[in-house]
Design an enzyme around this catalytic site. Sequence first.
Site, PDB file in Angstrom:
ATOM      1  N   HIS A 134      -4.469 -14.457   9.490  1.00 42.80           N
ATOM      2  CA  HIS A 134      -3.433 -13.448   9.721  1.00 42.80           C
ATOM      3  C   HIS A 134      -4.005 -12.171  10.351  1.00 42.80           C
ATOM      4  CE1 HIS A 134      -1.037 -16.126   7.239  1.00 42.80           C
ATOM      5  NE2 HIS A 134      -1.885 -15.961   6.234  1.00 42.80           N
TER       6      HIS A 134
ATOM      7  N   ARG B   9       2.078 -10.909   5.351  1.00 46.90           N
ATOM      8  CA  ARG B   9       3.547 -10.942   5.318  1.00 46.90           C
ATOM      9  C   ARG B   9       4.181 -10.548   6.652  1.00 46.90           C
ATOM     10  NH1 ARG B   9       5.712 -10.393   0.112  1.00 46.90           N
ATOM     11  NH2 ARG B   9       7.740 -10.569   1.138  1.00 46.90           N
TER      12      ARG B   9
ATOM     13  N   PRO C 175       0.828  -1.211   0.000  1.00 48.19           N
ATOM     14  CA  PRO C 175       0.000   0.000   0.000  1.00 48.19           C
ATOM     15  C   PRO C 175       0.863   1.262   0.000  1.00 48.19           C
ATOM     16  CG  PRO C 175      -0.784  -1.574   1.628  1.00 48.19           C
ATOM     17  CD  PRO C 175       0.541  -2.082   1.138  1.00 48.19           C
ATOM     18  N   GLU C 176       0.553   2.189  -0.903  1.00 44.90           N
ATOM     19  CA  GLU C 176       1.258   3.463  -0.979  1.00 44.90           C
ATOM     20  C   GLU C 176       0.294   4.574  -0.575  1.00 44.90           C
ATOM     21  OE1 GLU C 176       3.333   3.780  -4.747  1.00 44.90           O
ATOM     22  OE2 GLU C 176       3.604   1.610  -4.842  1.00 44.90           O
TER      23      GLU C 176
END
Length: 284
Positions: A93, A112, A2-3
Amino acid sequence: MPELPEIETVRRIVGPQVIGHSIEYTEVNLPKTVGHPDVERFVSGTVGKRFVLHDRRGKALILGLDDGSRLIIRFGMTGQLMFCPQNYPEERHTHVRFRLDKGMELRFIDQRRFGNMYLIAPGEEDTFSGLSRLGLEPFDGRLDGKWLKENMGKKAVPIKSALLDQSIVTGIGNIWADEMLFRTRIHPESPCASISTVKWNLLARTIPEVMNFGIEKNSMTPEEYLEGKGRRYYDIDYLEAYGRDGEPCTRCGTLLKRSVIGDRSAHWCPRCQRRCDVKKKQIH
């Protein structure tokens, strides 16, 4: 990863939804997700508090609590934030759960495991989250061609690497850097010192334009956001360069190429984006 446009999407959707809600219970399933303080103080510092504001700095989301503390969320590579009913099926997660009043929850999911949360107490100096080291926001009025040239123009590093340096301009990541360079016809491997004043001026105008473009493309309803599990914005069909290697350039039809710069991929047109070295004439 995500940016800025993606985190701004999260802020615009999740931020208003959590405002006014109180935290009844905090559950940390993966202790390493909490970057500061320790898990015990993180839990005790959030329970009983109410969300009162939402903000963004670069790629980080900031949620303010009613005691003056700040919850800073860094999403890493795969972070997702979901505001949902307590009985909503839990994603794998899910590392942090805030059980809220009125039967709602705020959940942080991260496959991740590179994302982090930081709870900064009222009056505490934030030396933990990295926000103090960030550069200008893409929409900062000071960001012009002269400023970019002064802060990047003497560097020998590729322009792609310089755009990813969060201490110069924050919020730009791999995807949107490729789009900015494609629009300005700058080869991603060109050393910063080879770029002309004309191109610096063009890049300064293009950076906020591309960021706004990304924000607009990510626009969705809260229902669509929840349906997409907080990752629906990760749709790149509208991009012109990133991930398009082997496809024809939208300007000239030449097949786009992919290269690796500093362990990061770059996608570019060999005809529209000509590389220029320092010893040669600057890119115009």
